[in-house]
Motif scaffolding. Structure first.
Motif, PDB file in Angstrom:
ATOM      1  N   ARG A 145       4.169  -9.363  17.893  1.00 39.71           N
ATOM      2  CA  ARG A 145       2.813  -9.932  17.908  1.00 39.71           C
ATOM      3  C   ARG A 145       2.445 -10.392  19.315  1.00 39.71           C
ATOM      4  O   ARG A 145       1.335 -10.137  19.793  1.00 39.71           O
ATOM      5  CB  ARG A 145       2.720 -11.098  16.929  1.00 39.71           C
ATOM      6  N   TYR A 189       6.479   1.191   8.799  1.00 40.87           N
ATOM      7  CA  TYR A 189       5.519   0.734   9.802  1.00 40.87           C
ATOM      8  C   TYR A 189       4.516  -0.240   9.172  1.00 40.87           C
ATOM      9  O   TYR A 189       4.145  -1.245   9.787  1.00 40.87           O
ATOM     10  CB  TYR A 189       4.770   1.925  10.395  1.00 40.87           C
ATOM     11  N   LYS A 190       4.076   0.062   7.969  1.00 43.49           N
ATOM     12  CA  LYS A 190       3.096  -0.796   7.307  1.00 43.49           C
ATOM     13  C   LYS A 190       3.644  -2.206   7.115  1.00 43.49           C
ATOM     14  O   LYS A 190       2.966  -3.197   7.416  1.00 43.49           O
ATOM     15  CB  LYS A 190       2.710  -0.196   5.952  1.00 43.49           C
ATOM     16  N   VAL A 195       3.848  -4.107  10.421  1.00 47.73           N
ATOM     17  CA  VAL A 195       2.554  -4.640  10.846  1.00 47.73           C
ATOM     18  C   VAL A 195       2.220  -5.915  10.081  1.00 47.73           C
ATOM     19  O   VAL A 195       1.736  -6.898  10.661  1.00 47.73           O
ATOM     20  CB  VAL A 195       1.451  -3.572  10.641  1.00 47.73           C
ATOM     21  N   GLU A 196       2.504  -5.908   8.792  1.00 42.41           N
ATOM     22  CA  GLU A 196       2.227  -7.100   7.981  1.00 42.41           C
ATOM     23  C   GLU A 196       3.096  -8.271   8.410  1.00 42.41           C
ATOM     24  O   GLU A 196       2.627  -9.419   8.455  1.00 42.41           O
ATOM     25  CB  GLU A 196       2.445  -6.773   6.506  1.00 42.41           C
ATOM     26  N   ASP A 243      -3.224  -8.880  15.587  1.00 36.87           N
ATOM     27  CA  ASP A 243      -3.928  -7.613  15.813  1.00 36.87           C
ATOM     28  C   ASP A 243      -2.990  -6.416  15.892  1.00 36.87           C
ATOM     29  O   ASP A 243      -3.368  -5.348  16.373  1.00 36.87           O
ATOM     30  CB  ASP A 243      -4.749  -7.693  17.106  1.00 36.87           C
ATOM     31  N   THR A 252      -1.112  -3.124  15.060  1.00 39.51           N
ATOM     32  CA  THR A 252      -1.483  -1.955  14.261  1.00 39.51           C
ATOM     33  C   THR A 252      -0.292  -1.025  14.090  1.00 39.51           C
ATOM     34  O   THR A 252       0.685  -1.100  14.847  1.00 39.51           O
ATOM     35  CB  THR A 252      -2.625  -1.165  14.934  1.00 39.51           C
ATOM     36  N   VAL A 253      -0.391  -0.137  13.120  1.00 36.08           N
ATOM     37  CA  VAL A 253       0.658   0.854  12.902  1.00 36.08           C
ATOM     38  C   VAL A 253       0.815   1.736  14.137  1.00 36.08           C
ATOM     39  O   VAL A 253       1.933   2.048  14.562  1.00 36.08           O
ATOM     40  CB  VAL A 253       0.341   1.716  11.659  1.00 36.08           C
ATOM     41  N   SER A 254      -0.305   2.144  14.730  1.00 37.79           N
ATOM     42  CA  SER A 254      -0.261   2.996  15.916  1.00 37.79           C
ATOM     43  C   SER A 254       0.477   2.310  17.053  1.00 37.79           C
ATOM     44  O   SER A 254       1.300   2.933  17.741  1.00 37.79           O
ATOM     45  CB  SER A 254      -1.691   3.344  16.353  1.00 37.79           C
TER      46      SER A 254
END
Length: 233
Positions: free
Chosen positions: A56, A87-88, A91-92, A97, A99-101
């Motif tokens: 983060r 990846y999801k 991110v969680e 902010d 993102t997966v990317s």
């Protein structure tokens, strides 16, 4: 005098454990900063939580374009994904902010082979360029990295080249469009070595570059036999 390179298959992916500061913890590369290198263990819940915090922070731009800290951020991305399983979920866990990317791109940088990551740490390859080199697989990954160093390719050029390679174009062709020939390297020899290289090449009626290639090929094969562990880190 030839070398067929039969033993020169080298992995194009990271072989050291995910999250381990192999490059960041090497004093020969990072000096005193090696003592503060932070590792991430995807099998340790506390370490995964720390990786989420670093990811983060990394996504929020807190690393100030510092190559070493960016490699740390990449390590955190890779360890977090491995620790939570997707990846999801990564991110969680990271929140903010992220993102997966973002996580995918930097995790791939962490998975680059050590020889390329060392050049990132030394500043020879910009971390933003490494993101695009990491998009390419196999032998082309090395060739693009070395072309970046030897020809001062811009990040934009590297991004375009990576896209063309992933679209199926040969790396030799896309580099040739930019005036780059794979394998061209300027060497500086001491006067005596230069004199004798030219002399022996003339005796054997071979090009000095061909003679140099043969001799270096034999030396590389010997090093791979003597230090096989270096091929898997």
């Amino acid at each position: 005098m030839t070398s067929d390179g039969a033993d020169r298959d080298v992995p194009s992916e990271r072989r050291s454990p995910v999250g381990t500061p192999v490059v960041r913890g090497d004093e020969a590369i990072t000096g005193e900063r090696a003592r503060d290198a932070v590792g991430f263990d995807p099998d340790d819940p506390e370490s995964v939580a720390e990786a989420a915090r670093v990811v983060r922070q990394f996504a929020e731009g807190a690393v100030n374009e510092d190559n070493i800290f960016m490699l740390r951020g990449a390590a955190a991305c890779a360890a977090l994904v491995r620790g939570v399983g997707s990846y999801k979920e990564a991110v969680e866990r990271a929140g903010g902010d992220v993102t997966v990317s973002f996580v995918r791109k930097w995790a791939r940088v962490h998975d680059l082979p050590q020889s390329i990551r060392r050049h990132v740490a030394l500043g020879d390859i910009a971390p933003t360029a490494a993101k695009h080199i990491a998009r390419v697989g196999g032998e082309a990954r090395y060739q693009l990295a070395w072309a970046t160093i030897d020809n001062d390719l811009t990040v934009r050029e590297i991004r375009t080249i990576a896209s063309e390679i992933n679209d199926g174009r040969a790396i030799e062709d896309t580099l040739a469009d930019r005036g780059v020939t794979i394998g061209e390297l300027t060497l500086t020899l001491d006067p005596e070595t230069y004199r004798d290289l030219r002399r022996l090449a003339a005796y054997d009626q071979v090009d000095p570059g061909e003679l140099t290639n043969d001799v270096l090929g034999e030396w590389i094969d010997e090093q791979n036999l003597r230090r096989p562990q270096s091929r898997f880190r």
